[in-house]
Design a protein around this motif. Sequence first.
Motif, PDB file in Angstrom:
ATOM      1  N   GLU A  54       0.808  -1.212   0.000  1.00 40.55           N
ATOM      2  CA  GLU A  54       0.000   0.000   0.000  1.00 40.55           C
ATOM      3  C   GLU A  54       0.844   1.265   0.000  1.00 40.55           C
ATOM      4  OE1 GLU A  54      -3.203  -0.117  -0.375  1.00 40.55           O
ATOM      5  OE2 GLU A  54      -3.165  -2.305  -0.362  1.00 40.55           O
ATOM      6  N   GLY A  55       2.169   1.104   0.031  1.00 43.66           N
ATOM      7  CA  GLY A  55       3.033   2.270  -0.041  1.00 43.66           C
ATOM      8  C   GLY A  55       3.547   2.782   1.282  1.00 43.66           C
ATOM      9  N   ALA A  56       3.131   2.155   2.382  1.00 45.21           N
ATOM     10  CA  ALA A  56       3.667   2.567   3.682  1.00 45.21           C
ATOM     11  C   ALA A  56       5.125   2.140   3.795  1.00 45.21           C
ATOM     12  CB  ALA A  56       2.844   1.947   4.808  1.00 45.21           C
ATOM     13  N   VAL A  57       5.916   2.960   4.476  1.00 38.10           N
ATOM     14  CA  VAL A  57       7.342   2.691   4.635  1.00 38.10           C
ATOM     15  C   VAL A  57       7.676   2.703   6.120  1.00 38.10           C
ATOM     16  CG1 VAL A  57       9.680   3.452   4.096  1.00 38.10           C
ATOM     17  CG2 VAL A  57       7.845   3.765   2.412  1.00 38.10           C
ATOM     18  N   TYR A  58       8.395   1.665   6.564  1.00 33.90           N
ATOM     19  CA  TYR A  58       8.761   1.540   7.968  1.00 33.90           C
ATOM     20  C   TYR A  58      10.245   1.239   8.098  1.00 33.90           C
ATOM     21  CZ  TYR A  58       3.744   1.056   8.659  1.00 33.90           C
ATOM     22  OH  TYR A  58       2.387   1.268   8.667  1.00 33.90           O
ATOM     23  N   PRO A  59      10.995   2.032   8.853  1.00 30.38           N
ATOM     24  CA  PRO A  59      12.360   1.630   9.190  1.00 30.38           C
ATOM     25  C   PRO A  59      12.305   0.326   9.989  1.00 30.38           C
ATOM     26  CG  PRO A  59      11.957   3.942   9.746  1.00 30.38           C
ATOM     27  CD  PRO A  59      10.625   3.344   9.439  1.00 30.38           C
ATOM     28  N   VAL A  60      13.287  -0.526   9.772  1.00 23.24           N
ATOM     29  CA  VAL A  60      13.313  -1.834  10.436  1.00 23.24           C
ATOM     30  C   VAL A  60      14.622  -1.980  11.202  1.00 23.24           C
ATOM     31  CG1 VAL A  60      13.249  -4.340  10.124  1.00 23.24           C
ATOM     32  CG2 VAL A  60      11.896  -2.859   8.619  1.00 23.24           C
ATOM     33  N   ARG A  61      14.522  -2.391  12.450  1.00 24.72           N
ATOM     34  CA  ARG A  61      15.708  -2.690  13.237  1.00 24.72           C
ATOM     35  C   ARG A  61      16.175  -4.107  12.895  1.00 24.72           C
ATOM     36  NH1 ARG A  61      14.837  -0.116  19.309  1.00 24.72           N
ATOM     37  NH2 ARG A  61      14.311   2.004  18.605  1.00 24.72           N
ATOM     38  N   VAL A  62      17.273  -4.197  12.181  1.00 30.79           N
ATOM     39  CA  VAL A  62      17.781  -5.482  11.701  1.00 30.79           C
ATOM     40  C   VAL A  62      18.892  -5.948  12.627  1.00 30.79           C
ATOM     41  CG1 VAL A  62      18.841  -6.697   9.771  1.00 30.79           C
ATOM     42  CG2 VAL A  62      17.186  -4.858   9.337  1.00 30.79           C
ATOM     43  N   ASP A  63      18.658  -7.071  13.316  1.00 38.38           N
ATOM     44  CA  ASP A  63      19.703  -7.594  14.195  1.00 38.38           C
ATOM     45  C   ASP A  63      20.610  -8.550  13.426  1.00 38.38           C
ATOM     46  OD1 ASP A  63      18.273  -9.956  13.930  1.00 38.38           O
ATOM     47  OD2 ASP A  63      17.479  -9.923  15.979  1.00 38.38           O
ATOM     48  N   ALA A  64      21.593  -9.112  14.103  1.00 35.73           N
ATOM     49  CA  ALA A  64      22.600  -9.943  13.439  1.00 35.73           C
ATOM     50  C   ALA A  64      21.984 -11.203  12.844  1.00 35.73           C
ATOM     51  CB  ALA A  64      23.702 -10.313  14.435  1.00 35.73           C
ATOM     52  N   SER A  65      21.017 -11.813  13.531  1.00 34.48           N
ATOM     53  CA  SER A  65      20.433 -13.049  13.031  1.00 34.48           C
ATOM     54  C   SER A  65      19.583 -12.796  11.784  1.00 34.48           C
ATOM     55  CB  SER A  65      19.589 -13.714  14.118  1.00 34.48           C
ATOM     56  OG  SER A  65      18.527 -12.862  14.531  1.00 34.48           O
ATOM     57  N   MET A  66      18.858 -11.688  11.754  1.00 37.23           N
ATOM     58  CA  MET A  66      18.059 -11.371  10.579  1.00 37.23           C
ATOM     59  C   MET A  66      18.942 -11.008   9.394  1.00 37.23           C
ATOM     60  SD  MET A  66      14.877  -8.708  10.276  1.00 37.23           S
ATOM     61  CE  MET A  66      13.847  -8.665   8.798  1.00 37.23           C
ATOM     62  N   ARG A  67      20.035 -10.304   9.671  1.00 38.20           N
ATOM     63  CA  ARG A  67      20.973  -9.968   8.594  1.00 38.20           C
ATOM     64  C   ARG A  67      21.625 -11.230   8.031  1.00 38.20           C
ATOM     65  NH1 ARG A  67      23.236  -5.258   6.956  1.00 38.20           N
ATOM     66  NH2 ARG A  67      22.260  -4.163   8.719  1.00 38.20           N
ATOM     67  N   ALA A  68      21.953 -12.176   8.911  1.00 34.56           N
ATOM     68  CA  ALA A  68      22.552 -13.434   8.451  1.00 34.56           C
ATOM     69  C   ALA A  68      21.567 -14.215   7.588  1.00 34.56           C
ATOM     70  CB  ALA A  68      22.999 -14.259   9.647  1.00 34.56           C
ATOM     71  N   LEU A  69      20.282 -14.219   7.974  1.00 32.90           N
ATOM     72  CA  LEU A  69      19.264 -14.906   7.176  1.00 32.90           C
ATOM     73  C   LEU A  69      19.124 -14.249   5.814  1.00 32.90           C
ATOM     74  CD1 LEU A  69      16.997 -16.976   6.859  1.00 32.90           C
ATOM     75  CD2 LEU A  69      15.464 -15.355   8.003  1.00 32.90           C
ATOM     76  N   PHE A  70      19.107 -12.923   5.785  1.00 32.26           N
ATOM     77  CA  PHE A  70      19.018 -12.193   4.520  1.00 32.26           C
ATOM     78  C   PHE A  70      20.183 -12.568   3.611  1.00 32.26           C
ATOM     79  CE2 PHE A  70      19.646  -8.763   1.594  1.00 32.26           C
ATOM     80  CZ  PHE A  70      18.394  -8.225   1.351  1.00 32.26           C
ATOM     81  N   GLU A  71      21.361 -12.609   4.156  1.00 28.89           N
ATOM     82  CA  GLU A  71      22.542 -12.925   3.348  1.00 28.89           C
ATOM     83  C   GLU A  71      22.517 -14.367   2.857  1.00 28.89           C
ATOM     84  OE1 GLU A  71      25.741 -11.892   5.923  1.00 28.89           O
ATOM     85  OE2 GLU A  71      25.544  -9.721   5.571  1.00 28.89           O
ATOM     86  N   GLN A  72      21.872 -15.258   3.621  1.00 25.76           N
ATOM     87  CA  GLN A  72      21.772 -16.646   3.185  1.00 25.76           C
ATOM     88  C   GLN A  72      20.761 -16.803   2.052  1.00 25.76           C
ATOM     89  OE1 GLN A  72      21.072 -19.374   6.389  1.00 25.76           O
ATOM     90  NE2 GLN A  72      20.898 -21.164   5.057  1.00 25.76           N
ATOM     91  N   VAL A  73      19.686 -16.030   2.102  1.00 27.59           N
ATOM     92  CA  VAL A  73      18.632 -16.150   1.102  1.00 27.59           C
ATOM     93  C   VAL A  73      18.962 -15.374  -0.171  1.00 27.59           C
ATOM     94  CG1 VAL A  73      16.233 -15.504   0.616  1.00 27.59           C
ATOM     95  CG2 VAL A  73      16.807 -16.613   2.772  1.00 27.59           C
ATOM     96  N   ALA A  74      19.517 -14.189  -0.029  1.00 32.35           N
ATOM     97  CA  ALA A  74      19.749 -13.301  -1.165  1.00 32.35           C
ATOM     98  C   ALA A  74      21.037 -13.661  -1.900  1.00 32.35           C
ATOM     99  CB  ALA A  74      19.813 -11.855  -0.690  1.00 32.35           C
ATOM    100  N   ALA A  75      21.111 -13.216  -3.149  1.00 34.12           N
ATOM    101  CA  ALA A  75      22.317 -13.383  -3.941  1.00 34.12           C
ATOM    102  C   ALA A  75      23.375 -12.384  -3.482  1.00 34.12           C
ATOM    103  CB  ALA A  75      22.008 -13.169  -5.420  1.00 34.12           C
ATOM    104  N   PRO A  76      24.644 -12.624  -3.788  1.00 29.66           N
ATOM    105  CA  PRO A  76      25.693 -11.676  -3.414  1.00 29.66           C
ATOM    106  C   PRO A  76      25.384 -10.279  -3.951  1.00 29.66           C
ATOM    107  CG  PRO A  76      26.661 -13.735  -4.145  1.00 29.66           C
ATOM    108  CD  PRO A  76      25.192 -13.840  -4.424  1.00 29.66           C
ATOM    109  N   ASN A  77      25.558  -9.288  -3.105  1.00 32.91           N
ATOM    110  CA  ASN A  77      25.333  -7.880  -3.448  1.00 32.91           C
ATOM    111  C   ASN A  77      23.866  -7.515  -3.632  1.00 32.91           C
ATOM    112  OD1 ASN A  77      28.173  -7.356  -3.502  1.00 32.91           O
ATOM    113  ND2 ASN A  77      28.243  -8.221  -5.576  1.00 32.91           N
ATOM    114  N   GLN A  78      22.947  -8.444  -3.394  1.00 31.69           N
ATOM    115  CA  GLN A  78      21.526  -8.129  -3.464  1.00 31.69           C
ATOM    116  C   GLN A  78      21.117  -7.383  -2.200  1.00 31.69           C
ATOM    117  OE1 GLN A  78      19.067 -11.429  -4.540  1.00 31.69           O
ATOM    118  NE2 GLN A  78      17.142 -10.374  -4.118  1.00 31.69           N
ATOM    119  N   THR A  79      20.315  -6.340  -2.356  1.00 28.57           N
ATOM    120  CA  THR A  79      19.977  -5.500  -1.213  1.00 28.57           C
ATOM    121  C   THR A  79      18.482  -5.497  -0.877  1.00 28.57           C
ATOM    122  OG1 THR A  79      19.785  -3.551  -2.646  1.00 28.57           O
ATOM    123  CG2 THR A  79      21.936  -3.976  -1.617  1.00 28.57           C
ATOM    124  N   LEU A  80      17.674  -6.312  -1.583  1.00 35.77           N
ATOM    125  CA  LEU A  80      16.255  -6.358  -1.266  1.00 35.77           C
ATOM    126  C   LEU A  80      15.740  -7.784  -1.339  1.00 35.77           C
ATOM    127  CD1 LEU A  80      14.417  -6.702  -4.127  1.00 35.77           C
ATOM    128  CD2 LEU A  80      15.320  -4.406  -4.473  1.00 35.77           C
TER     129      LEU A  80
END
Length: 217
Positions: A54-80
Amino acid sequence: MSFFRALRSPWIAALMLAGLSGCAWLPQSDTTGALRASGTLYLTAEGGRLETCEGAVYPVRVDASMRALFEQVAAPNQTLAFVDLRGDLLADNTLRPHTVLRMGARGNGCADALARQSQWIAVGERPEWLLRIAERGLQMTTLGDTWQPVVTEQLPEGARGFRSLEGEPVELWLYPQPCFTVLDGHYYSHRAQLLTAGQSYAGCAYPGLLAADQPPR
């Protein structure tokens, strides 16, 4: 004839596409009392930003475990990536996640209509299958649109089971353990085990938005 269809189920294809949509639900309270939010997560060195459909934007507090999960799922250098999470909306309008329910870095689609109509959704890849738990009971797409009444079981360690009472014997077990799909590496919060026709099939699962305390009927 094989219990599973040889062709890809359109329901499964739709779920996979919807699961990786940048368009998803607005933040809302789910049946656990926590805020439920999903959409496109943009990750930066400082933190994250969630953009909903719907277009709402929320800053997100990203901790180490969530960042590690993102890096495992995403391709290298992918930011979304797509994310579906539970968390708290703080006074400064920042999201503080405490449970990631789904995360994926590939695909297109829009809102997951099945989640709004389900307590649980479980999917498998080899062979493909999709099973829903809702107030009407259990529905497995490879068996058509029929709903089967179920009996449920909850174990102390968080595992839960659903067993059909009529028709084709089907039993589904969900375990609160990290699960990654083989073909695309998507993350789900639960591991699923499907038992039917004398066979056992592995899959992944996540909670839908339908009130889980409504007894299947």
